[in-house]
Design a protein around this motif. Structure first.
Motif, PDB file in Angstrom:
ATOM      1  N   ILE B 106       0.954  -1.301  -0.061  1.00  0.00           N
ATOM      2  CA  ILE B 106       0.050  -0.102   0.238  1.00  0.00           C
ATOM      3  C   ILE B 106       0.867   1.301   0.077  1.00  0.00           C
ATOM      4  CG2 ILE B 106      -1.781   1.402   1.355  1.00  0.00           C
ATOM      5  CD1 ILE B 106      -2.830  -1.251   2.390  1.00  0.00           C
ATOM      6  N   GLN B 107       0.512   2.248  -0.836  1.00  0.00           N
ATOM      7  CA  GLN B 107       1.289   3.437  -0.912  1.00  0.00           C
ATOM      8  C   GLN B 107       0.525   4.582   0.048  1.00  0.00           C
ATOM      9  OE1 GLN B 107       4.249   3.250  -2.859  1.00  0.00           O
ATOM     10  NE2 GLN B 107       3.367   1.236  -3.056  1.00  0.00           N
ATOM     11  N   TYR B 108       1.673   5.140   0.796  1.00  0.00           N
ATOM     12  CA  TYR B 108       0.871   6.264   1.698  1.00  0.00           C
ATOM     13  C   TYR B 108      -0.021   7.282   0.792  1.00  0.00           C
ATOM     14  CZ  TYR B 108       1.332   9.937   5.116  1.00  0.00           C
ATOM     15  OH  TYR B 108       1.134  10.867   6.370  1.00  0.00           O
ATOM     16  N   GLU B 109       0.364   7.657  -0.298  1.00  0.00           N
ATOM     17  CA  GLU B 109      -0.216   8.898  -0.839  1.00  0.00           C
ATOM     18  C   GLU B 109      -1.630   8.679  -1.199  1.00  0.00           C
ATOM     19  OE1 GLU B 109       2.822   7.637  -1.556  1.00  0.00           O
ATOM     20  OE2 GLU B 109       3.749   9.447  -0.536  1.00  0.00           O
ATOM     21  N   ASP B 110      -1.821   7.252  -1.653  1.00  0.00           N
ATOM     22  CA  ASP B 110      -3.112   6.782  -2.368  1.00  0.00           C
ATOM     23  C   ASP B 110      -4.075   6.283  -1.233  1.00  0.00           C
ATOM     24  OD1 ASP B 110      -2.060   4.484  -4.339  1.00  0.00           O
ATOM     25  OD2 ASP B 110      -2.746   4.363  -2.222  1.00  0.00           O
ATOM     26  N   HIS B 111      -3.617   6.142   0.283  1.00  0.00           N
ATOM     27  CA  HIS B 111      -4.471   5.236   0.925  1.00  0.00           C
ATOM     28  C   HIS B 111      -5.530   6.318   1.528  1.00  0.00           C
ATOM     29  CE1 HIS B 111      -5.218   2.036   3.653  1.00  0.00           C
ATOM     30  NE2 HIS B 111      -5.726   2.818   4.626  1.00  0.00           N
ATOM     31  N   GLU B 112      -6.846   5.595   1.672  1.00  0.00           N
ATOM     32  CA  GLU B 112      -7.929   6.664   2.149  1.00  0.00           C
ATOM     33  C   GLU B 112      -8.489   5.791   3.419  1.00  0.00           C
ATOM     34  OE1 GLU B 112      -9.089   9.222  -1.858  1.00  0.00           O
ATOM     35  OE2 GLU B 112     -10.066   7.289  -1.474  1.00  0.00           O
ATOM     36  N   LEU B 113      -9.258   6.596   4.048  1.00  0.00           N
ATOM     37  CA  LEU B 113     -10.144   5.927   5.147  1.00  0.00           C
ATOM     38  C   LEU B 113     -11.616   6.666   5.044  1.00  0.00           C
ATOM     39  CD1 LEU B 113     -10.555   4.250   7.745  1.00  0.00           C
ATOM     40  CD2 LEU B 113     -10.170   6.481   9.044  1.00  0.00           C
ATOM     41  N   LEU B 114     -12.363   5.875   4.684  1.00  0.00           N
ATOM     42  CA  LEU B 114     -13.739   6.093   4.483  1.00  0.00           C
ATOM     43  C   LEU B 114     -14.484   5.789   5.742  1.00  0.00           C
ATOM     44  CD1 LEU B 114     -16.390   6.788   2.990  1.00  0.00           C
ATOM     45  CD2 LEU B 114     -16.522   4.399   2.220  1.00  0.00           C
ATOM     46  N   VAL B 115     -15.150   6.725   6.418  1.00  0.00           N
ATOM     47  CA  VAL B 115     -15.926   6.707   7.558  1.00  0.00           C
ATOM     48  C   VAL B 115     -17.411   7.201   7.140  1.00  0.00           C
ATOM     49  CG1 VAL B 115     -16.406   7.341   9.965  1.00  0.00           C
ATOM     50  CG2 VAL B 115     -14.267   7.253   8.924  1.00  0.00           C
ATOM     51  N   HIS B 116     -18.412   6.053   7.445  1.00  0.00           N
ATOM     52  CA  HIS B 116     -19.627   6.294   7.154  1.00  0.00           C
ATOM     53  C   HIS B 116     -20.731   5.572   7.848  1.00  0.00           C
ATOM     54  CE1 HIS B 116     -20.541   2.379   4.901  1.00  0.00           C
ATOM     55  NE2 HIS B 116     -19.277   2.296   5.141  1.00  0.00           N
ATOM     56  N   GLY B 117     -21.996   5.277   7.381  1.00  0.00           N
ATOM     57  CA  GLY B 117     -22.968   4.723   8.075  1.00  0.00           C
ATOM     58  C   GLY B 117     -23.697   5.514   8.881  1.00  0.00           C
ATOM     59  N   TYR B 245      -7.802  -5.053  23.700  1.00  0.00           N
ATOM     60  CA  TYR B 245      -8.629  -6.179  23.088  1.00  0.00           C
ATOM     61  C   TYR B 245      -7.777  -7.115  22.345  1.00  0.00           C
ATOM     62  CZ  TYR B 245     -13.436  -4.019  23.455  1.00  0.00           C
ATOM     63  OH  TYR B 245     -14.634  -3.826  23.694  1.00  0.00           O
ATOM     64  N   GLU B 246      -8.589  -8.213  21.881  1.00  0.00           N
ATOM     65  CA  GLU B 246      -7.826  -9.280  21.142  1.00  0.00           C
ATOM     66  C   GLU B 246      -7.229  -8.715  19.982  1.00  0.00           C
ATOM     67  OE1 GLU B 246     -10.408 -12.667  20.520  1.00  0.00           O
ATOM     68  OE2 GLU B 246     -11.755 -11.601  19.134  1.00  0.00           O
ATOM     69  N   GLY B 247      -6.108  -9.193  19.558  1.00  0.00           N
ATOM     70  CA  GLY B 247      -5.504  -8.513  18.490  1.00  0.00           C
ATOM     71  C   GLY B 247      -6.228  -8.504  17.191  1.00  0.00           C
ATOM     72  N   ASN B 248      -6.925  -9.341  16.737  1.00  0.00           N
ATOM     73  CA  ASN B 248      -7.550  -9.435  15.533  1.00  0.00           C
ATOM     74  C   ASN B 248      -8.412  -8.250  15.436  1.00  0.00           C
ATOM     75  OD1 ASN B 248     -10.262 -10.770  13.954  1.00  0.00           O
ATOM     76  ND2 ASN B 248      -8.244 -11.022  12.757  1.00  0.00           N
ATOM     77  N   THR B 249      -9.097  -7.664  16.428  1.00  0.00           N
ATOM     78  CA  THR B 249      -9.971  -6.404  16.033  1.00  0.00           C
ATOM     79  C   THR B 249      -9.189  -5.181  15.996  1.00  0.00           C
ATOM     80  OG1 THR B 249      -9.741  -5.595  18.562  1.00  0.00           O
ATOM     81  CG2 THR B 249     -11.498  -7.469  18.352  1.00  0.00           C
ATOM     82  N   SER B 250      -7.907  -5.165  16.077  1.00  0.00           N
ATOM     83  CA  SER B 250      -7.097  -3.920  15.732  1.00  0.00           C
ATOM     84  C   SER B 250      -6.793  -3.891  14.181  1.00  0.00           C
ATOM     85  CB  SER B 250      -5.814  -3.870  16.593  1.00  0.00           C
ATOM     86  OG  SER B 250      -6.011  -3.349  17.884  1.00  0.00           O
ATOM     87  N   VAL B 251      -7.593  -3.957  13.330  1.00  0.00           N
ATOM     88  CA  VAL B 251      -7.874  -4.174  11.947  1.00  0.00           C
ATOM     89  C   VAL B 251      -6.545  -3.219  11.433  1.00  0.00           C
ATOM     90  CG1 VAL B 251      -8.992  -4.054   9.722  1.00  0.00           C
ATOM     91  CG2 VAL B 251     -10.139  -4.785  11.848  1.00  0.00           C
ATOM     92  N   LYS B 252      -5.683  -4.205  10.512  1.00  0.00           N
ATOM     93  CA  LYS B 252      -4.623  -3.423   9.959  1.00  0.00           C
ATOM     94  C   LYS B 252      -4.981  -2.990   8.482  1.00  0.00           C
ATOM     95  CE  LYS B 252      -1.864  -7.205  10.533  1.00  0.00           C
ATOM     96  NZ  LYS B 252      -0.771  -7.946  10.700  1.00  0.00           N
ATOM     97  N   TRP B 253      -4.238  -2.265   8.034  1.00  0.00           N
ATOM     98  CA  TRP B 253      -4.608  -1.484   6.569  1.00  0.00           C
ATOM     99  C   TRP B 253      -5.634  -1.037   6.631  1.00  0.00           C
ATOM    100  CZ3 TRP B 253      -3.145  -6.803   6.813  1.00  0.00           C
ATOM    101  CH2 TRP B 253      -1.516  -7.196   7.118  1.00  0.00           C
ATOM    102  N   LEU B 254      -6.476  -0.321   7.653  1.00  0.00           N
ATOM    103  CA  LEU B 254      -7.588   0.131   7.777  1.00  0.00           C
ATOM    104  C   LEU B 254      -8.122   0.970   6.514  1.00  0.00           C
ATOM    105  CD1 LEU B 254     -10.255   0.039   9.964  1.00  0.00           C
ATOM    106  CD2 LEU B 254      -9.187   2.374  10.648  1.00  0.00           C
ATOM    107  N   ARG B 255      -9.231   0.791   6.094  1.00  0.00           N
ATOM    108  CA  ARG B 255      -9.671   1.625   4.908  1.00  0.00           C
ATOM    109  C   ARG B 255     -11.171   1.959   5.122  1.00  0.00           C
ATOM    110  NH1 ARG B 255     -11.313  -2.260  -0.504  1.00  0.00           N
ATOM    111  NH2 ARG B 255     -12.945  -3.131   0.365  1.00  0.00           N
ATOM    112  N   ARG B 256     -11.785   1.197   5.947  1.00  0.00           N
ATOM    113  CA  ARG B 256     -13.240   1.585   6.173  1.00  0.00           C
ATOM    114  C   ARG B 256     -13.578   1.650   7.695  1.00  0.00           C
ATOM    115  NH1 ARG B 256     -18.736  -0.486   5.018  1.00  0.00           N
ATOM    116  NH2 ARG B 256     -17.846  -2.775   4.843  1.00  0.00           N
ATOM    117  N   ILE B 257     -14.413   2.401   8.164  1.00  0.00           N
ATOM    118  CA  ILE B 257     -15.172   2.512   9.464  1.00  0.00           C
ATOM    119  C   ILE B 257     -16.494   2.527   9.137  1.00  0.00           C
ATOM    120  CG2 ILE B 257     -15.762   3.457  11.794  1.00  0.00           C
ATOM    121  CD1 ILE B 257     -12.706   3.862  12.008  1.00  0.00           C
TER     122      ILE B 257
END
Lengths: 230, 418
Positions: B106-117, B245-257
């Motif tokens: 993953i490239q830093y410049e094009d990574h995006e986080l979408l927060v919605h819902g 919390y258990e490690g699996n919940t700390s989602v890596k390469w996060l792109r969406r919440i």
């Protein structure tokens, strides 16, 4: 304000009814605000919780608190508003009530073809041979995680859609069409004797499937403290 | 000697090429190197100029801590060498890994986080946006809930197992990023919301539901780890980090919440990371890591060369807050004494404990048990069997034991007690 650590456990304990939200932190914040007569400052319950995002070991020095400073604006305005189309592009999760399921449909017979092309190499001809996760087994699971299968362990059929669409096949995820995902789910459910051979899965029928393990799942009841070990 | 004629070899290479004994390439341990070095009179560093500065540092050549990789597969893990580490912070290159479909590029410049819902303003954040928000840093442990799963089965209790192989899915870092509460305040959470779904940008599209209360309390969107950018295997450029919390919940390469009013029941919170109990039910959303401790020294395969004074050392941690007490037994659990705790004792972080022990040279078992600020005491394996049955595969935080034989050999000793 910091919440007692046991409240984290409470979140799970009080959330047994999924549709009945109980935000302990926000409610506490709101309650404290009422007592202090600071309703205006706490009009957004989460603002109170934001101030709570600090722990005593990190706030010993004045001015180093982790919560937002008092002069922080209500909004910073960084980031870009997400259009409906942008949200739709990534909003691909599927819930047990069927929300998120796309149009399309697939039958057991169609699913057999999909399975034999895309799934058989990792899951075996009957979904039991591996080398990867076993999909079919109507017997009770035992101590070995690999015996926990779709048939005896998965509580919701919709999870199959959510997962297969996102992550399967492992080496070419996303290659299946919406119809193919429905079809292969129908086939996996049929192999587990959960649906009949003439079953067709779509956005209506998939959430209606009652999985054998549905009622086995209970919410975590561990709360720490000096009580019985759970 | 003229500069050009000085040996341009590392210390190990020098020893290897100048020692007859080692010509066969038999240098294996630090002890060997020191021993042979004494015999062969190595270069006196006070008589030759040293190396010059460099842009990137490296470990001393004789120090080679490594993660333990047991299987190279898309869905696999590597484990932190707990016995090689000191203090509480895990060097980032030794932080344990658990990936479900490999490490995405993953490239830093094009990574995006979408927060919605269930939010007023669905928003896309680029990394440069996130960097502008007020920043937080927290020293916190991260542990996979499958850690220690190899010592729960009464019939398959190992003896020759290292603390790395057993409990190496544990690491501690200083994590830096934006408080999730800051970002959710920015997008405006709607009334009725109670959960989030966090989703990664790996080819497993790892997805986990987390209670909204939790992420509002102390979760962060982390982009820094131990002073540098998060490494690719830890979620570069952005991960969710849920302390305790258990490690699996700390989602890596996060792109969406996605903010929701119920959990999504993804595959990794239904068919995995759930706990079959003895009564036939399955415990779900068992998210908090209960208090636990492990002795890292002495542990297998160390051999105590002689009786006398030794310091028992280990790590203790709790996902429910601070560790308040660690007790050590050096007589198989018959008596317990308080170990010394090295401050600062941080919320949901590892604590180094130590206990000075005068070993009398006889067979014995050493154990540790942690207590956290809720009063919870790390249970025995019998207590977990009683409460949960024998078929669970996660959250096995029971007391561990090491056996010290009269020969000085240390092996995993829980099998002697059950």
């Amino acid at each position: 304000m910091r919440l007692p650590a046991t409240d984290v456990g409470l979140v799970s304990a009080v959330s047994r009814e999924w549709g009945s939200p109980l935000r302990t932190a926000a409610r506490r914040a709101a309650g404290l605000c009422l007592v202090a007569g600071l309703l205006a400052a706490c009009s957004d319950g989460h603002r109170g919780a934001t101030g709570g995002a600090m722990a005593p070991d990190e706030v010993a020095v004045a001015g180093t608190a982790e919560g937002l400073p008092a002069h922080a604006p209500d909004r910073f305005g960084f980031g870009t508003e997400a259009s409906d189309a942008r949200v739709a592009l990534w909003d691909i999760d599927v819930r047990p009530d069927g929300q998120g399921l796309p149009p399309g449909r697939g039958s057991v017979a169609q699913g057999r073809d999909v399975f034999n092309i895309h799934c058989v190499a990792c899951h075996g001809p009957t979904g039991t041979e591996g080398p990867n996760d076993r999909l079919v087994d109507s017997e009770q699971w035992d101590a070995v995680p690999s015996t926990r299968t779709v048939g005896n362990y998965w509580p919701y059929a919709t999870t199959l859609y959510d997962y297969i669409r996102k992550a399967m096949p492992q080496l070419t995820p996303g290659i299946l069409s919406d119809d193919q995902v429905y079809a292969v789910i129908a086939y996996i459910l049929w192999m587990n004797e959960i649906v009949s051979e003439d079953a067709v899965m779509d956005a209506e029928t998939l959430p209606a499937v009652i999985m054998p393990a549905r009622d086995k799942f209970v919410v975590d009841d561990r709360i720490g403290g000096t009580g019985p070990i759970r | 000697m003229p500069r050009d004629e000085r040996p341009k070899l590392s210390r190990r290479a020098w020893i290897t090429t100048t020692s007859g004994v080692i010509a066969a390439g038999l240098v294996k341990t630090q002890a060997d190197a020191i021993h042979l070095g004494a015999q062969e009179a190595p270069i006196d560093p006070t008589k030759v100029p040293g190396r010059l500065v460099s842009e990137l540092g490296s470990r001393a050549p004789a120090e080679e801590p490594k993660r333990l990789v047991r299987a190279e597969a898309l869905s696999s893990s590597s484990r932190t060498p707990l016995a090689d580490l000191m203090g509480t912070i895990t060097p980032a290159d030794l932080h344990f890994e658990r990936h479900h479909a490999g490490i995405p590029d993953i490239q830093y410049e094009d990574h995006e986080l979408l927060v919605h819902g269930m939010v007023e303003r669905p928003t896309v954040f680029r990394m440069s946006d996130l960097m502008r928000y007020p920043q937080v840093s927290r020293i916190r442990f991260l542990e996979c809930s499958g850690n220690g799963g190899g010592v729960y089965n009464r019939d398959r209790m190992p003896t020759e197992v290292t603390v790395q192989a057993l409990d190496g899915l544990l690491s501690t870092s200083e994590w830096t990023g934006v408080a999730v509460s800051t970002i959710l305040r920015e997008v405006g959470v709607r009334p009725g919301a109670s959960w989030i779904l966090a989703e990664g940008r790996d080819s497993a599209v790892m997805s986990r539901s987390v209670p909204l209360d939790k992420v509002m309390e102390d979760s962060i969107l982390a982009y820094g780890q131990n002073g540098e950018r998060i490494r690719p295997e830890q979620g570069y450029p952005l991960r969710l980090f849920n302390p305790g919390y258990e490690g699996n919940t700390s989602v890596k390469w996060l792109r969406r919440i996605e903010v929701t009013d119920r959990p999504t029941h993804t595959r990794d919170e239904t068919s995995k990371y759930t706990d079959p109990l003895g009564d036939g039910t399955v415990r779900q959303f068992s998210l908090v890591m209960d208090a636990k401790s492990v002795i890292t020294f002495p542990s297998y395969p160390y051999v105590l060369p002689e009786a006398g004074w030794w310091e028992v050392r280990g790590l203790a941690w709790s996902g429910r807050g601070r560790i308040t007490r660690v007790e050590v037994s050096t007589d198989g659990g018959r008596s317990w004494v308080d170990a010394a705790l090295q401050g600062p004792i941080l919320d949901k972080s590892t604590v180094r404990f130590r206990h000075l022990f005068d070993w009398n040279g006889r067979d014995t078992l050493i154990l540790s048990r942690a207590t956290d600020e809720t009063g919870y005491v790390q249970p025995t394996v019998e207590q977990l069997w009683e409460a949960r049955g024998t078929r669970t595969s996660y959250h096995q935080n029971h007391q561990r034991a090491w056996k010290i034989a009269r020969t000085g050999e240390v092996t995993f000793g829980l099998g002697e007690l059950v």
